[in-house]
Design a protein around this motif. Structure first.
Motif, PDB file in Angstrom:
ATOM      1  N   PHE A   1      79.899  56.354  50.532  1.00 32.26           N
ATOM      2  CA  PHE A   1      79.796  57.762  50.145  1.00 32.26           C
ATOM      3  C   PHE A   1      79.854  58.658  51.382  1.00 32.26           C
ATOM      4  O   PHE A   1      80.454  59.731  51.360  1.00 32.26           O
ATOM      5  N   ARG A   2      79.224  58.198  52.446  1.00 28.33           N
ATOM      6  CA  ARG A   2      79.261  58.955  53.700  1.00 28.33           C
ATOM      7  C   ARG A   2      80.683  59.012  54.255  1.00 28.33           C
ATOM      8  O   ARG A   2      81.158  60.056  54.696  1.00 28.33           O
ATOM      9  N   ARG A   3      81.376  57.858  54.216  1.00 27.35           N
ATOM     10  CA  ARG A   3      82.741  57.828  54.731  1.00 27.35           C
ATOM     11  C   ARG A   3      83.651  58.718  53.899  1.00 27.35           C
ATOM     12  O   ARG A   3      84.486  59.453  54.434  1.00 27.35           O
ATOM     13  N   SER A   4      83.485  58.647  52.571  1.00 26.58           N
ATOM     14  CA  SER A   4      84.279  59.506  51.691  1.00 26.58           C
ATOM     15  C   SER A   4      84.025  60.975  51.990  1.00 26.58           C
ATOM     16  O   SER A   4      84.953  61.790  52.031  1.00 26.58           O
ATOM     17  N   MET A   5      82.754  61.329  52.219  1.00 30.33           N
ATOM     18  CA  MET A   5      82.402  62.713  52.526  1.00 30.33           C
ATOM     19  C   MET A   5      83.083  63.162  53.825  1.00 30.33           C
ATOM     20  O   MET A   5      83.644  64.256  53.904  1.00 30.33           O
TER      21      MET A   5
ATOM     22  N   ALA B   1      79.263  65.000  49.078  1.00 28.69           N
ATOM     23  CA  ALA B   1      78.024  65.290  49.808  1.00 28.69           C
ATOM     24  C   ALA B   1      76.803  65.136  48.905  1.00 28.69           C
ATOM     25  O   ALA B   1      75.752  64.646  49.343  1.00 28.69           O
ATOM     26  N   VAL B   2      76.917  65.536  47.637  1.00 30.40           N
ATOM     27  CA  VAL B   2      75.797  65.391  46.692  1.00 30.40           C
ATOM     28  C   VAL B   2      75.509  63.912  46.457  1.00 30.40           C
ATOM     29  O   VAL B   2      74.339  63.480  46.426  1.00 30.40           O
ATOM     30  N   ARG B   3      76.566  63.100  46.268  1.00 35.55           N
ATOM     31  CA  ARG B   3      76.356  61.655  46.088  1.00 35.55           C
ATOM     32  C   ARG B   3      75.683  61.056  47.316  1.00 35.55           C
ATOM     33  O   ARG B   3      74.779  60.210  47.202  1.00 35.55           O
TER      34      ARG B   3
END
Length: 629
Positions: free
Chosen positions: A211-215, A260-262
């Motif tokens: 999720f961090r990488r996607s953000m 960012a919410v995820r």
């Protein structure tokens, strides 16, 4: 047959870099830090000293509490004022901070030095990459990767050397003290709790890394979209598409918001789990210590010491998830920057490349084949020679391959090797294949006035002096006068200190082109390339500047790429290029007399413009120049 010096094809600029392990990234970083090995070793010693002082504080606090544990009214209370213990406690607290600051002070030069070396290497390497890479890259995303990579060096060292490693040292010391002074239940409880805590933290952090990488990726895309839109500000305005650009940017921001919410939701889950594990382990430790006090095996000072140890251990561990995540992210960011640094150069100096020996010699294109993409050949066996000190002009329709000649001569690309299935050939200057000489000496011998002039966001004086940075102000002014732009510069309030704006957008097309002409005149190389050098000028200025260019080209080997045939009528030879091949060649008079492609182009252009006096042309004053018909 000349051996090929070409490197293996470079990876596509848009392709993802091959995955690299964290250990490999750290190994890649280590030499930059080890260059400051004495500072590294000193910092490690200060770090150990700080932790020894920090661990000694609870021990001293235990003795202080035990010394003060007296019954009310005990006459010894008047004598038991542990002044030495109080002073020692204060000194240990101060020593912890002192050693910590000394560590950061000593290691700051290593951290900043490593970051500087890596950033400079990446900067130099990017300038060494091919034009193909820079045409296909996304400026916003790439600059973001470089910025994050440079910051990752600081973050990685800060989080690992200043947080993780000191905590591990303190953990070993605390477990040793608990095992020696008390029973091994304390060690077992503390060790088990820490293993579960660290395992849980690493597992959840690894899970939420996606999720961090996607953000981050979506953030980079939004940044690239914004930068691209702002760089094309005028185009956006021309087509009244501010709303369209805002919607496209907002779409990227919305994707970033959801990611960012995820990321924040999973972070909250991690923090909650960590706090629960900390609470359970603290309860277990204090229960064991309290039981020891009740049984008489431990004193109140021991209880205070155990509690202080747990607080000192769990305060930094409370941030372990954040630290681990940031270290992982720093490794990812550093990996991206190292991937840029390790991208192979499509055009590189051959082993043993020598300087260009005869830059004032003939320029020869010998059976040159070239294609930007294999399926679309641009040049098909092109051969011609520009004799030393002479002018050869190349004309033809758009897409015929005219500007490609300048790019190949500058070695922005290499002539296709025969193994590529698109032919081969060579370009030679003074008999030397340009693939056998150093790129620095080659480009030092060539000056170009490009059709599309892009200027630095600096002053006019800086942009002209860029042709020869060591030129004096008088030489810069002389070049500006020759390019017929001095009067314009002198009329501005700041003169040569006038800023030109991003990519020179504060200047008109003609003004930018005259700055480019002045820059090339200042460089004064033996080989000149004029790629539509006066296309943005009005007829009056064009005629005046053509005379200056003719003077500058006297005695130099000159390649003129032109669309307006009136600017090349006095060239020693004119080549008519079509579909990457020479279809006609000769002087202006010879080509007109043949009634072929050139004659038709000449007739068409003459019908499109009002009759004018023939402009001064490049080769008018050169020896043996043909006169216009």
């Amino acid at each position: 047959m000349r051996p090929a010096h070409s490197l293996p094809p470079a990876a596509e600029p848009g392709a993802p870099a091959p995955a690299r392990s964290d250990a490999a990234t750290l190994r890649r970083l280590f030499p930059y830090l080890w260059a400051y090995k004495w500072r590294v070793l000193a910092a490690l010693l200060f770090m150990v000293g700080a932790k020894l002082a920090n661990v000694s504080v609870p021990v001293l606090l235990k003795h202080l509490v035990d010394a003060m544990t007296l019954q009310p009214g005990d006459p010894r209370a008047l004598l038991v004022v542990p002044a030495a213990l109080l002073v020692g406690y204060g000194l240990l607290r101060f020593s912890t901070s002192l050693f910590t600051e000394l560590r950061e002070l000593v290691f700051a030069r290593a951290t900043e030095g490593a970051a500087r070396r890596i950033s400079l290497e990446v900067f130099r390497h990017l300038h060494g990459l091919s034009l193909r890479f820079h045409l296909e890259r996304q400026t916003g995303g790439m600059t973001r990767d470089i910025e994050r990579g440079s910051q990752a060096v600081h973050s990685l060292i800060s989080y690992s050397l200043y947080s993780i490693v000191p905590t591990l040292i303190e953990l070993v010391l605390v477990l040793g003290i608990l095992g020696v002074r008390f029973d091994w239940w304390f060690v077992a409880i503390t060790g088990s709790a820490l293993v579960v805590y660290i395992g849980f933290t690493v597992w959840v952090t690894e899970w939420r890394t996606q999720f961090r990488r996607s953000m981050n990726e979506l953030g980079a895309k939004a940044q690239s979209r914004a930068v691209d839109s702002l760089l094309n500000y005028e185009t956006v305005k021309y087509f009244n598409n501010e709303g369209f650009e805002a919607r496209r940017y907002d779409e990227q921001l919305e994707r970033y918001r959801r990611a960012a919410v995820r990321s924040q939701t999973t972070l909250s889950l991690l923090n909650t789990g960590q706090q629960m594990l900390i609470a359970l382990s603290l309860v277990a430790m204090l229960w064991r210590a309290t039981q020891g006090v009740v049984d008489g095996r431990m004193t109140l000072g021991d209880l205070v010491m155990v509690n202080a140890f747990m607080i000192q251990l769990y305060i930094p561990l409370n941030f372990l998830g954040v630290l681990y995540r940031e270290i992982k992210q720093s490794l990812v960011d550093l990996e991206k920057m190292f991937a840029l640094l390790e991208r192979e150069r499509e055009v590189a100096d051959a082993p043993g490349a020598r300087p260009l020996r005869h830059p004032d010699g003939d320029v020869q294109f010998d059976d040159v084949h070239f294609a930007y993409e294999p399926a679309r050949p641009i040049l098909r066996g092109l051969s011609f020679t520009i004799p030393a000190g002479r002018t050869v002009a190349v004309v033809g329709p758009s897409g015929a391959g005219k500007s490609t000649l300048a790019r190949l001569l500058y070695r922005f690309y290499d002539v296709d090797p025969a193994s590529a299935g698109t032919g081969g050939g060579a370009i030679r200057i003074g008999g030397q294949d340009i693939r056998d000489v150093t790129q620095h000496s080659l480009r030092a011998a060539i000056g170009i006035v490009p059709q599309d002039t892009v200027l630095f966001n600096d002053t006019i004086g800086y942009n002209i002096a860029y042709g020869r940075p060591d030129a004096s102000p008088a030489e810069v002014e002389a070049a500006a006068r020759a390019a017929r732009i001095h009067a314009f510069i002198a009329a501005t309030p700041k003169g040569y200190d006038t800023t030109v704006g991003e990519r020179g957008l504060k200047l008109s097309g003609g003004e930018k082109q005259r700055v480019a002409i002045a820059r090339t005149l200042l460089k004064n190389p033996p080989i000149l390339i004029f790629d539509e050098a006066t296309s943005a000028l009005d007829s009056a200025n064009e005629r005046a500047i053509q005379a200056e260019l003719a003077s500058a080209a006297r005695g130099k080997t000159t390649l003129v790429i032109a669309h307006r045939l009136s600017t090349v009528v006095d060239a020693h030879e004119i080549l008519v290029l079509d579909a990457g091949q020479v279809v006609e060649r000769g002087t202006h008079a010879e080509l007109l007399s043949r009634g072929g492609v050139y004659a038709r182009m000449w007739s068409l252009q003459q019908n499109e413009r009002l009759p004018e006096a023939a402009p001064a042309t490049l080769a008018a004053s050169q020896d043996g120049a043909a006169q216009p018909a």
